[in-house]
Design an enzyme around this catalytic site. Structure first.
Site, PDB file in Angstrom:
ATOM      1  N   HIS A  22       0.818  -1.233   0.096  1.00  0.00           N
ATOM      2  CA  HIS A  22      -0.115  -0.150  -0.012  1.00  0.00           C
ATOM      3  C   HIS A  22       1.073   1.342  -0.010  1.00  0.00           C
ATOM      4  CE1 HIS A  22      -3.437   2.486   0.754  1.00  0.00           C
ATOM      5  NE2 HIS A  22      -2.842   2.882   1.827  1.00  0.00           N
ATOM      6  N   ASN A  48      -2.579   9.097   4.301  1.00  0.00           N
ATOM      7  CA  ASN A  48      -3.011   7.948   3.691  1.00  0.00           C
ATOM      8  C   ASN A  48      -4.167   8.527   2.572  1.00  0.00           C
ATOM      9  OD1 ASN A  48      -3.969   5.450   3.006  1.00  0.00           O
ATOM     10  ND2 ASN A  48      -4.387   4.751   5.088  1.00  0.00           N
TER      11      ASN A  48
END
Length: 325
Positions: A273, A293
């Site tokens: 990720h 994020n």
């Protein structure tokens, strides 16, 4: 007879407590569905089972936090009823084999703390949706910072441009990609601004890149030596926000709320990720990184996470890249 009566009363009390707990959990499940406008009419039972398991997992972890056995808390969020397969699909980093790492310059000192959010180099938190396009968000964030650092203007760049168009450089839209390949696409073709090419959170769209509209290009990118947090800290302090990859496969990451994330189950060798590294600091003697994020501002600390620094947790220093403007 008295013993039987006591046993019966005890069983009745336990049954009452169990029913009360199940009723309260069911009520929270219905509230959660309403809050996130989720409709599982065809599979409500199976989704509720996933949600209930996660609800209990979060509650148990937060008990550990209150007992001093963890540095971070967890919270039920929009991912509460997501399956393992759906979770994996939305992460989206495909590490390119045979990476070539660059030598970097040395500087004598770095500041004790750093936060680029306070310096006008970081755009507001974005949301990739259920599309596995974190690789695109990690890339745009670093270029946005370099453009702002160079021109004084902070502009939001188009992740959808990368999702739709950088497949020529071997990325896979919502099915993942390698950040270096996206950087190579931008070096050749440039990238449009978000306002001209808005995000749709889906692929299989035609490439609509317009070279005549506010196109940003780069000269290349640098890949840092792996698992070297000292170099990562130094380059962050000198260059600006950096694209990094982490292992986000653990549910503790998915439901992170606040504090310094320190789950030892993270696998530094299995990054999956992409996020944007925007700073670092210390709290009560514990060092941490600050990462941005792409799961919306309701996740974590307003869209950010503080992650334990100094042990390459989740592989944060394993695959780090930055653009050359």
């Amino acid at each position: 007879m008295k013993a039987l009566l006591v046993l019966f009363l005890g069983f009745s009390w336990c049954s009452s407590v169990l029913c009360s707990f199940q009723w309260a959990t069911l009520k929270r499940w219905e509230q959660w569905k309403q809050q996130y406008t989720q409709d599982f009419s065809l599979c409500d039972d199976s989704r509720r089972a996933i949600w209930t398991y996660n609800f209990q997992l979060i509650a148990n972890h937060n008990k550990d936090f209150l007992a001093g056995r963890s540095r971070f808390t967890m919270e039920m969020n929009k991912f509460g009823a997501m399956s393992d397969l759906e979770h994996s699909a939305m992460l989206g980093v495909r590490v390119r084999p045979g990476l070539r790492f660059s030598q970097v310059f040395q500087v004598p000192t770095t500041p004790s703390s750093l936060d680029y959010r306070t310096m006008g180099l970081v755009t507001p938190v974005k949301d990739q949706g259920v599309c596995g396009s974190s690789w695109a968000f990690g890339v745009t964030g670093a270029i946005e910072a370099q453009v702002a650092k160079t021109t004084g203007e902070l502009v939001s760049l188009s992740e959808q441009n990368l999702v739709d168009c950088s497949k020529v450089n071997v990325t896979y839209g919502c099915h993942g990609g390698w950040m270096g390949n996206a950087y190579e696409y931008i070096q050749t073709h440039g990238i449009n601004e978000e306002a001209d090419y808005p995000y749709l959170a889906k692929d299989d769209q035609p490439c609509l890149h317009d070279s005549g509209k506010n196109t940003i290009t780069i000269q290349g990118h640098i890949t840092l030596p792996p698992a070297d947090e000292d170099t990562l800290k130094m380059v962050l302090a000198v260059i600006g926000p950096i694209t990094v990859a982490v292992d986000a496969s653990n549910w503790s990451f998915m439901f992170y709320k606040m504090g310094i994330y320190d789950d030892p189950l993270c696998d530094a060798s299995q990054v999956n990720h992409a996020v944007l590294l925007v700073g670092y600091g210390s709290e009560n003697g514990v060092d941490y990184w600050i990462i941005k994020n792409s799961w919306g501002h309701e996740w974590g600390e307003r869209g950010y996470m503080r992650m334990l620094r100094g042990v390459n947790l989740c592989g944060i220093a394993s695959c780090a890249l930055y653009p050359l403007l």
